[in-house]
Every structure is written in C-alpha cells, then in structure tokens.
Design an enzyme around this catalytic site. Structure first.
Site, PDB file in Angstrom:
ATOM      1  N   CYS A   1     -11.106   2.817   0.349  1.00  0.00           N
ATOM      2  CA  CYS A   1      -9.694   3.111   0.587  1.00  0.00           C
ATOM      3  C   CYS A   1      -9.328   2.233   1.777  1.00  0.00           C
ATOM      4  O   CYS A   1     -10.050   2.223   2.790  1.00  0.00           O
ATOM      5  CB  CYS A   1      -9.489   4.581   0.932  1.00  0.00           C
ATOM      6  N   THR A   2      -8.259   1.499   1.656  1.00  0.00           N
ATOM      7  CA  THR A   2      -7.936   0.505   2.686  1.00  0.00           C
ATOM      8  C   THR A   2      -7.572   1.141   4.022  1.00  0.00           C
ATOM      9  O   THR A   2      -7.578   0.466   5.051  1.00  0.00           O
ATOM     10  CB  THR A   2      -6.801  -0.414   2.200  1.00  0.00           C
TER      11      THR A   2
ATOM     12  N   ASP B   1       0.866  -1.193   0.000  1.00  0.00           N
ATOM     13  CA  ASP B   1       0.000   0.000   0.000  1.00  0.00           C
ATOM     14  C   ASP B   1       0.897   1.235   0.000  1.00  0.00           C
ATOM     15  O   ASP B   1       2.124   1.135   0.185  1.00  0.00           O
ATOM     16  CB  ASP B   1      -0.912  -0.005   1.239  1.00  0.00           C
ATOM     17  N   SER B   2       0.264   2.397  -0.154  1.00  0.00           N
ATOM     18  CA  SER B   2       1.015   3.652  -0.080  1.00  0.00           C
ATOM     19  C   SER B   2       1.521   3.908   1.339  1.00  0.00           C
ATOM     20  O   SER B   2       2.475   4.655   1.528  1.00  0.00           O
ATOM     21  CB  SER B   2       0.095   4.804  -0.474  1.00  0.00           C
TER      22      SER B   2
ATOM     23  N   CYS C   1      -4.557  -1.368  -2.081  1.00  0.00           N
ATOM     24  CA  CYS C   1      -4.738   0.072  -2.266  1.00  0.00           C
ATOM     25  C   CYS C   1      -5.674   0.281  -3.458  1.00  0.00           C
ATOM     26  O   CYS C   1      -5.338  -0.106  -4.583  1.00  0.00           O
ATOM     27  CB  CYS C   1      -3.374   0.711  -2.548  1.00  0.00           C
ATOM     28  N   ASN C   2      -6.825   0.853  -3.191  1.00  0.00           N
ATOM     29  CA  ASN C   2      -7.786   1.118  -4.278  1.00  0.00           C
ATOM     30  C   ASN C   2      -7.229   2.129  -5.271  1.00  0.00           C
ATOM     31  O   ASN C   2      -7.434   2.015  -6.470  1.00  0.00           O
ATOM     32  CB  ASN C   2      -9.085   1.689  -3.706  1.00  0.00           C
ATOM     33  N   THR C   3      -6.546   3.137  -4.741  1.00  0.00           N
ATOM     34  CA  THR C   3      -6.050   4.222  -5.591  1.00  0.00           C
ATOM     35  C   THR C   3      -5.080   3.673  -6.636  1.00  0.00           C
ATOM     36  O   THR C   3      -5.091   4.105  -7.799  1.00  0.00           O
ATOM     37  CB  THR C   3      -5.359   5.287  -4.716  1.00  0.00           C
TER      38      THR C   3
ATOM     39  N   TYR D   1      -1.067   8.497  -2.101  1.00  0.00           N
ATOM     40  CA  TYR D   1      -1.220   8.243  -3.537  1.00  0.00           C
ATOM     41  C   TYR D   1      -2.388   9.029  -4.124  1.00  0.00           C
ATOM     42  O   TYR D   1      -2.412   9.310  -5.317  1.00  0.00           O
ATOM     43  CB  TYR D   1      -1.454   6.751  -3.775  1.00  0.00           C
ATOM     44  N   GLY D   2      -3.373   9.335  -3.278  1.00  0.00           N
ATOM     45  CA  GLY D   2      -4.583  10.018  -3.769  1.00  0.00           C
ATOM     46  C   GLY D   2      -4.304  11.360  -4.418  1.00  0.00           C
ATOM     47  O   GLY D   2      -5.115  11.863  -5.196  1.00  0.00           O
TER      48      GLY D   2
HETATM   49  N1  DGL Z   1      -4.897   3.071   1.043  1.00  0.00           N
HETATM   50  C1  DGL Z   1      -5.022   3.673  -0.237  1.00  0.00           C
HETATM   51  C2  DGL Z   1      -6.303   3.245  -0.967  1.00  0.00           C
HETATM   52  O1  DGL Z   1      -6.838   2.204  -0.699  1.00  0.00           O
HETATM   53  C3  DGL Z   1      -4.790   5.113  -0.482  1.00  0.00           C
HETATM   54  C4  DGL Z   1      -4.343   6.160   0.426  1.00  0.00           C
HETATM   55  C5  DGL Z   1      -3.500   7.214  -0.272  1.00  0.00           C
HETATM   56  O2  DGL Z   1      -2.306   6.954  -0.380  1.00  0.00           O
HETATM   57  O3  DGL Z   1      -4.019   8.251  -0.740  1.00  0.00           O
HETATM   58  O4  DGL Z   1      -6.763   3.918  -1.836  1.00  0.00           O
END
Ligand code: DGL
Length: 291
Positions: free
Chosen positions: A207-208, A28-29, A92-94, A60-61
């Site tokens: 978002c995780t 993940d980020s 990580c969804n992003t 990452y967003g």
């Molecule tokens: N945990 C990440 C997700 O699921 C993103 C958080 C981020 O880095 O902006 O999207």
C-alpha cells in the site's frame, strides 16, 4: 492471466517518448501516492506533475470492487479532461489490482500501476517466510493471489489486511501520529516465527501509504526485516516508457495538488505537502455518492 509486476502500461506512443517536459499525473486515494511521486520526480525532475488524491472516497480499502471501479473511472474522467496528462501513475495498490484494465479500455493515455512487490520479496527472502502488508481490498484481490502463485510459489506468504494503517500514515503526515503501541499492534501479524526457528524476513509494503511510516515501522518491528517498497521500480518503469530527462532540462518544477474533497487539508498537512514540493493545491470537488 498475464501478470506484470509493475502492471506497466503498453508502450506510450512513439511521438510522446522523449518529448520534453511531459505532464505526469500521480493518483491515489489520498496521500500514499506521495511516496511514488517522490521516486518518479527523482527520475524525471524536469516533468510537470499533478498529484491527485481522491480524499472524498478515502480509504479505498473499504470499498467494494464494483464501487471502486466506477469511482476511479469517474474521477479519472475529470482529471484527464482537466489536466491532459501524457502519462498517469495509479499510485495505489488497492486500485491498480482491480481497475487498470477498465482504465486502459476507457482512455488512450498510458497508465502505470503499482501492485504488490511479490517478485522482489520472493527473491529477497532467505527464510521463505514473507508477509504482504496491504489494505483489506488488496489482500482479497484475485490479482494479488495470482501474483503470489506466479512468483512466490516456494514461499509461505502471510497476507495481512490492515484496516487502519493507511489512515495512520495520513495522520502521521498531518502531524497527529498514532502512538507506538497502536502502530505495533497493527503490524504484529506480519511477524511469524516457526517452531523450527525460521522467522519472517521480508515484508512487502503493498500500500503506497505505508512507506510514509517506514522509520517507525523499522523501529517497532520485533526483529529486523527487509521492507520492500515498489516506488523505485515504478520510477524505472516510467522512465522506460517516456525516456529519461534531457541533459539540459529544467529541474524541480513545483507540483500541482488536486483533491476531491480537501477536508484533510489542515494547516500542518499543507505545510507537509509544501515541504514535498506541493505548494499549490486545488479542490476539484467530486463527492462520493451515497453507498
Ligand atoms: N494507498 C492505497 C494503496 O496503495 C490505499 C489506501 C486506501 O485508500 O485504502 O493501496
């Protein structure tokens, strides 16, 4: 475009499925992927785990799409070479809503992604009002819009791109939680009340990081809703790909943590990570080049 709710990998090589003690890398980020790691560890307690957080590039967003694709490929190059995982979970969804095709093209390793849990949300709603709480990046993705068109055509989906919530989740884990009013204001746009009396009854945690805040989100919600966390479905997908734990397998090996900057690693955060089984942490430095 083919849409797979869990953005699952193509099946792992037959020789790998059922192999004892596979090495699983959860990426993940930052710290959000811990919510997925917990679910996957429960499903395969015998596996060896590496938890990798690209904290040098967090969040990452806020990254543009081309920058994010290049960044994840660069970091993964290093992680795969160092740890030789049998399977990678992009927790990580992003990232998953954008980078999975490029990862699968570049690496032979199977990848499982985490994408917004729109389908279970559409199945769970009674009012037809669903909110998707995610980073601004995930909310803007065409992948997300295609998921909604495919699985939630009969629902009114409110997209809420939160610029701050992932950071709030990191602060929570580091022992410096934000106050209730700040958190309540961040989630307020998820709660829609129509003049006909219908109200939002399902919120997708897309978002995780967000499940790290779940008890507080539940307490601060203006009315009760179902919060959908995709982590258990991801764990099931991992087991589908690599098989379940052998009956006599060893349990609960400790997790190796790897961070690309390590600046987040304060003593209270290290204690939180240790409580989650991540006692051993390395900084595998990979600074984010100037934007
Ligand atoms: N945990 C990440 C997700 O699921 C993103 C958080 C981020 O880095 O902006 O999207």
């Amino acid at each position: 475009m083919r849409i797979d709710l869990m953005a699952g990998a193509s099946l792992a090589p037959a020789a790998f499925r059922g192999a004892p003690e596979p090495t699983i890398l959860v990426f993940d980020s930052g710290l959000g992927g811990l919510t997925v790691l917990d679910a996957v560890r429960r499903a395969r307690p015998d596996a060896r785990y590496i938890y990798a957080g690209d904290d040098a590039a967090f969040p990452y967003g806020r990254l543009g799409e081309a920058t994010l694709v290049a960044r994840v490929l660069t970091v993964m190059e290093q992680l795969v070479a160092t740890h030789r995982p049998d399977l990678v979970v992009i927790a990580c969804n992003t990232a998953s809503t954008l980078v999975l095709p490029a990862l699968r093209q570049r690496f032979a390793t199977p990848f499982v992604g985490v994408v917004p849990p729109i389908k279970p949300a559409a199945e769970a709603t009674r009012s037809g009002l669903v909110s998707l709480l995610a980073t601004p990046g995930t909310v803007a993705r065409s992948y997300t819009h295609n998921l909604i068109a495919t699985y939630a055509g009969s629902c009114a989906v409110t997209l809420v791109g939160s610029p701050n919530l992932a950071g709030f989740a990191e602060a929570e884990l580091a022992g410096t939680p934000v106050d209730d009013a700040t958190l309540a204001a961040e989630i307020a746009p998820c709660f829609v009340a129509e003049p006909d009396g219908r109200r939002t009854d399902v919120v997708c945690l897309a978002c995780t990081h967000y499940p790290l805040l779940l008890p507080r989100l539940e307490a601060l919600a203006p009315w009760p809703v179902a919060w959908i966390d995709p982590a258990p479905a991801i764990a099931r997908r991992v087991v589908q790909l690599i098989g379940g734990a052998p009956r006599d397998a060893a349990r609960d090996a400790s997790v190796h943590g790897a961070f690309t900057a390590g600046t987040c690693l304060t003593a209270p955060l290290r204690a939180s990570l240790a409580a989650r089984g991540i006692g051993e942490i390395a900084v595998e430095a990979l600074p984010l080049p100037m934007q």
